[in-house]
Design an enzyme around this catalytic site. Structure first.
Site, PDB file in Angstrom:
ATOM      1  N   ALA A  31      -2.754   6.408  -6.769  1.00 48.19           N
ATOM      2  CA  ALA A  31      -4.036   6.882  -6.255  1.00 48.19           C
ATOM      3  C   ALA A  31      -4.162   6.400  -4.813  1.00 48.19           C
ATOM      4  O   ALA A  31      -3.555   5.393  -4.433  1.00 48.19           O
ATOM      5  CB  ALA A  31      -5.166   6.331  -7.113  1.00 48.19           C
ATOM      6  N   GLY A  69      -1.111   5.498 -10.353  1.00 47.34           N
ATOM      7  CA  GLY A  69      -1.532   6.833 -10.787  1.00 47.34           C
ATOM      8  C   GLY A  69      -0.396   7.847 -10.767  1.00 47.34           C
ATOM      9  O   GLY A  69      -0.430   8.818 -11.512  1.00 47.34           O
ATOM     10  N   GLU A  93       1.305   7.401 -13.939  1.00 53.54           N
ATOM     11  CA  GLU A  93       0.407   7.879 -14.998  1.00 53.54           C
ATOM     12  C   GLU A  93       0.372   9.409 -15.069  1.00 53.54           C
ATOM     13  O   GLU A  93       0.352   9.994 -16.158  1.00 53.54           O
ATOM     14  CB  GLU A  93      -0.998   7.300 -14.775  1.00 53.54           C
ATOM     15  CG  GLU A  93      -1.013   5.790 -15.009  1.00 53.54           C
ATOM     16  CD  GLU A  93      -2.314   5.136 -14.581  1.00 53.54           C
ATOM     17  OE1 GLU A  93      -2.739   5.364 -13.428  1.00 53.54           O
ATOM     18  OE2 GLU A  93      -2.906   4.406 -15.388  1.00 53.54           O
ATOM     19  N   GLU A 126      -0.988  -1.840 -10.175  1.00 56.70           N
ATOM     20  CA  GLU A 126      -2.421  -1.951  -9.887  1.00 56.70           C
ATOM     21  C   GLU A 126      -2.904  -3.392  -9.849  1.00 56.70           C
ATOM     22  O   GLU A 126      -3.809  -3.752  -9.106  1.00 56.70           O
ATOM     23  CB  GLU A 126      -3.236  -1.180 -10.947  1.00 56.70           C
ATOM     24  CG  GLU A 126      -3.139   0.326 -10.841  1.00 56.70           C
ATOM     25  CD  GLU A 126      -2.010   0.938 -11.641  1.00 56.70           C
ATOM     26  OE1 GLU A 126      -1.052   0.217 -12.004  1.00 56.70           O
ATOM     27  OE2 GLU A 126      -2.074   2.139 -11.911  1.00 56.70           O
TER      28      GLU A 126
HETATM   29  C1  HXC Z   1      -2.555   5.400   0.207  1.00 62.88           C
HETATM   30  C2  HXC Z   1      -0.353   5.017   0.629  1.00 62.88           C
HETATM   31  C3  HXC Z   1      -0.120   4.684  -0.733  1.00 62.88           C
HETATM   32  C4  HXC Z   1      -1.232   4.754  -1.635  1.00 62.88           C
HETATM   33  C5  HXC Z   1       1.750   4.509   0.329  1.00 62.88           C
HETATM   34  N1  HXC Z   1       0.838   4.885   1.233  1.00 62.88           N
HETATM   35  N2  HXC Z   1       1.185   4.366  -0.887  1.00 62.88           N
HETATM   36  N3  HXC Z   1      -1.550   5.363   1.084  1.00 62.88           N
HETATM   37  N4  HXC Z   1      -2.432   5.104  -1.113  1.00 62.88           N
HETATM   38  N5  HXC Z   1      -1.122   4.511  -2.940  1.00 62.88           N
HETATM   39  C6  HXC Z   1       1.037   5.141   2.650  1.00 62.88           C
HETATM   40  C7  HXC Z   1       1.217   3.845   3.430  1.00 62.88           C
HETATM   41  O1  HXC Z   1      -0.033   3.282   3.743  1.00 62.88           O
HETATM   42  C8  HXC Z   1       1.929   4.359   4.667  1.00 62.88           C
HETATM   43  O2  HXC Z   1       0.992   4.990   5.514  1.00 62.88           O
HETATM   44  C9  HXC Z   1       2.847   5.454   4.111  1.00 62.88           C
HETATM   45  O3  HXC Z   1       2.268   5.830   2.863  1.00 62.88           O
HETATM   46  C10 HXC Z   1       4.248   4.954   3.865  1.00 62.88           C
HETATM   47  O4  HXC Z   1       4.166   3.778   3.060  1.00 62.88           O
HETATM   48  P1  HXC Z   1       4.918   2.411   3.440  1.00 62.88           P
HETATM   49  O5  HXC Z   1       4.240   1.338   2.710  1.00 62.88           O
HETATM   50  O6  HXC Z   1       5.031   2.268   4.916  1.00 62.88           O
HETATM   51  O7  HXC Z   1       6.379   2.701   2.831  1.00 62.88           O
HETATM   52  P2  HXC Z   1       7.408   1.668   2.234  1.00 62.88           P
HETATM   53  O8  HXC Z   1       7.494   0.433   3.088  1.00 62.88           O
HETATM   54  O9  HXC Z   1       8.645   2.448   1.986  1.00 62.88           O
HETATM   55  O10 HXC Z   1       6.796   1.184   0.848  1.00 62.88           O
HETATM   56  C11 HXC Z   1       6.653   2.119  -0.208  1.00 62.88           C
HETATM   57  C12 HXC Z   1       5.720   1.548  -1.334  1.00 62.88           C
HETATM   58  C13 HXC Z   1       4.395   1.083  -0.704  1.00 62.88           C
HETATM   59  C14 HXC Z   1       6.440   0.375  -2.016  1.00 62.88           C
HETATM   60  C15 HXC Z   1       5.534   2.672  -2.336  1.00 62.88           C
HETATM   61  O11 HXC Z   1       3.872   2.158   0.118  1.00 62.88           O
HETATM   62  C16 HXC Z   1       3.378   0.705  -1.709  1.00 62.88           C
HETATM   63  O12 HXC Z   1       3.429  -0.357  -2.290  1.00 62.88           O
HETATM   64  N6  HXC Z   1       2.378   1.602  -1.918  1.00 62.88           N
HETATM   65  C17 HXC Z   1       1.272   1.333  -2.818  1.00 62.88           C
HETATM   66  C18 HXC Z   1       1.713   1.480  -4.254  1.00 62.88           C
HETATM   67  C19 HXC Z   1       0.575   1.179  -5.216  1.00 62.88           C
HETATM   68  O13 HXC Z   1       0.033   0.092  -5.224  1.00 62.88           O
HETATM   69  N7  HXC Z   1       0.204   2.148  -6.017  1.00 62.88           N
HETATM   70  C20 HXC Z   1      -0.873   2.033  -6.966  1.00 62.88           C
HETATM   71  C21 HXC Z   1      -2.131   2.459  -6.322  1.00 62.88           C
HETATM   72  S1  HXC Z   1      -3.530   2.134  -7.366  1.00 62.88           S
HETATM   73  P3  HXC Z   1       0.956   4.645   7.095  1.00 62.88           P
HETATM   74  O14 HXC Z   1      -0.181   5.458   7.584  1.00 62.88           O
HETATM   75  O15 HXC Z   1       0.784   3.167   7.193  1.00 62.88           O
HETATM   76  O16 HXC Z   1       2.298   5.107   7.600  1.00 62.88           O
HETATM   77  C22 HXC Z   1      -3.518   3.370  -8.437  1.00 62.88           C
HETATM   78  C23 HXC Z   1      -4.648   3.328  -9.375  1.00 62.88           C
HETATM   79  C24 HXC Z   1      -4.416   4.149 -10.563  1.00 62.88           C
HETATM   80  O17 HXC Z   1      -2.692   4.214  -8.454  1.00 62.88           O
HETATM   81  C25 HXC Z   1      -5.588   4.120 -11.428  1.00 62.88           C
HETATM   82  C26 HXC Z   1      -6.283   5.373 -11.570  1.00 62.88           C
HETATM   83  C27 HXC Z   1      -5.723   6.510 -10.880  1.00 62.88           C
END
Ligand code: HXC
Length: 257
Positions: free
Chosen positions: A64, A108, A111, A131
């Site tokens: 998400a 998400g 999921e 998360e």
């Molecule tokens: C918003 C995101 C994002 C996310 C990545 N990006 N994941 N933006 N929401 N979930 C964006 C980053 O901010 C970045 O934007 C660009 O995508 C590239 O990501 P990087 O981090 O620079 O890439 P990398 O170093 O290769 O790392 C990849 C990654 C990391 C390991 C996947 O991006 C990461 O940890 N993302 C978050 C994963 C996460 O926590 N997901 C769960 C979310 S909570 P910019 O603009 O900086 O270039 C969730 C809740 C579910 O899903 C519950 C109900 C739906």
């Protein structure tokens, strides 16, 4: 159709592609609503027998949209029924939906992949429920579908430690049905989807409904549902055609009736 979600038709297969590369396909409302509209479109299309949901080589979806959620308060989530409002359209699809996952399928993203009927992965796929690192729990079924798919031990391990697993582990523990080299994932998934779409659509839907019953009912109730649905197959034209074609040593011509 919004451009963050693209659709293509490949024969009798409807392909939905999440296309938000700048954010690793993070799921905001535009993406989620776009997926829902695409599912509506393919469900309504008589010529489509199977749906494939995919992302890019780098990410199926990295979760998400965190940038969006960071300012949410409880009332923003509760009053708008966040997730329930628009995330679960795939779940009510009656045609099979296959997730073709390359790269990250996190939070998400994992999921949504699990909401699909099965997951095919590339050898670069990474699955996780991270998360907990953000101070939240999985909210789109991760704590419920993951244990059903992989058992309590692996589900606890993934949700509590935020550890990502690779495609080989995901296949070994039963999260993923098949793994392909990354450059073959989409072709192989479309091939498998085309096989499914070549069968009788009502029978395909009955198989899907029956397998899903295993998650919603006791064994006795599930077996009864299967048995009655099996009996119902003998009322449809495609059963006559399928069996006649076998006996006559020819390919069946199913009419979806
Ligand atoms: C918003 C995101 C994002 C996310 C990545 N990006 N994941 N933006 N929401 N979930 C964006 C980053 O901010 C970045 O934007 C660009 O995508 C590239 O990501 P990087 O981090 O620079 O890439 P990398 O170093 O290769 O790392 C990849 C990654 C990391 C390991 C996947 O991006 C990461 O940890 N993302 C978050 C994963 C996460 O926590 N997901 C769960 C979310 S909570 P910019 O603009 O900086 O270039 C969730 C809740 C579910 O899903 C519950 C109900 C739906």
């Amino acid at each position: 159709m919004s451009e963050v979600v693209l659709t293509e038709v490949h024969g009798k297969v409807g392909l939905i592609r999440i296309n938000r590369p700048d954010a690793l396909n993070a799921l905001n409302n535009e993406v989620v609503d776009g997926i829902g509209r695409a599912v509506d479109q393919f469900e309504a299309d008589e010529n489509i027998g199977c749906i494939v949901l995919t992302g890019s080589d780098k990410a199926f979806a990295a979760g998400a949209d965190i940038g969006l959620m960071k300012s949410y308060g409880y009332m923003d989530t509760y009053k708008t029924d966040f997730i329930t409002r628009n995330w679960e359209r795939i779940r009510s699809a009656r045609k099979p939906v296959i997730a073709a996952v390359s790269g990250f399928a996190l939070g998400g993203g994992c999921e949504v992949a699990m909401m699909c009927d099965m997951i095919y992965a590339s050898d670069t796929a990474k699955f996780g429920q991270p998360e907990i690192k953000l101070g939240i729990i999985p909210g789109a079924g991760g704590t419920q579908r993951l244990p059903r798919a992989v058992g309590k031990a692996k589900a606890m391990d993934m949700c509590l430690t935020a550890r990502m697993i690779d495609a080989a582990e995901a296949e070994r523990i039963g999260l993923v049905a098949r793994v392909f080299p990354v450059d073959q994932l989409l072709d192989e998934t479309l091939k498998s989807a085309a096989t499914i779409a070549s069968f009788s659509l009502p029978v395909v839907m009955m198989v899907k409904e029956s397998v899903n019953r295993a998650y919603e009912s006791s064994l006795n109730e599930g077996l009864l549902f299967e048995r009655r649905t099996f009996h119902a197959c003998f009322a449809i034209e495609d059963q006559k055609e399928g069996m006649a074609a076998f006996v006559e040593k020819r390919k069946p011509a199913f009419k979806n009736r």
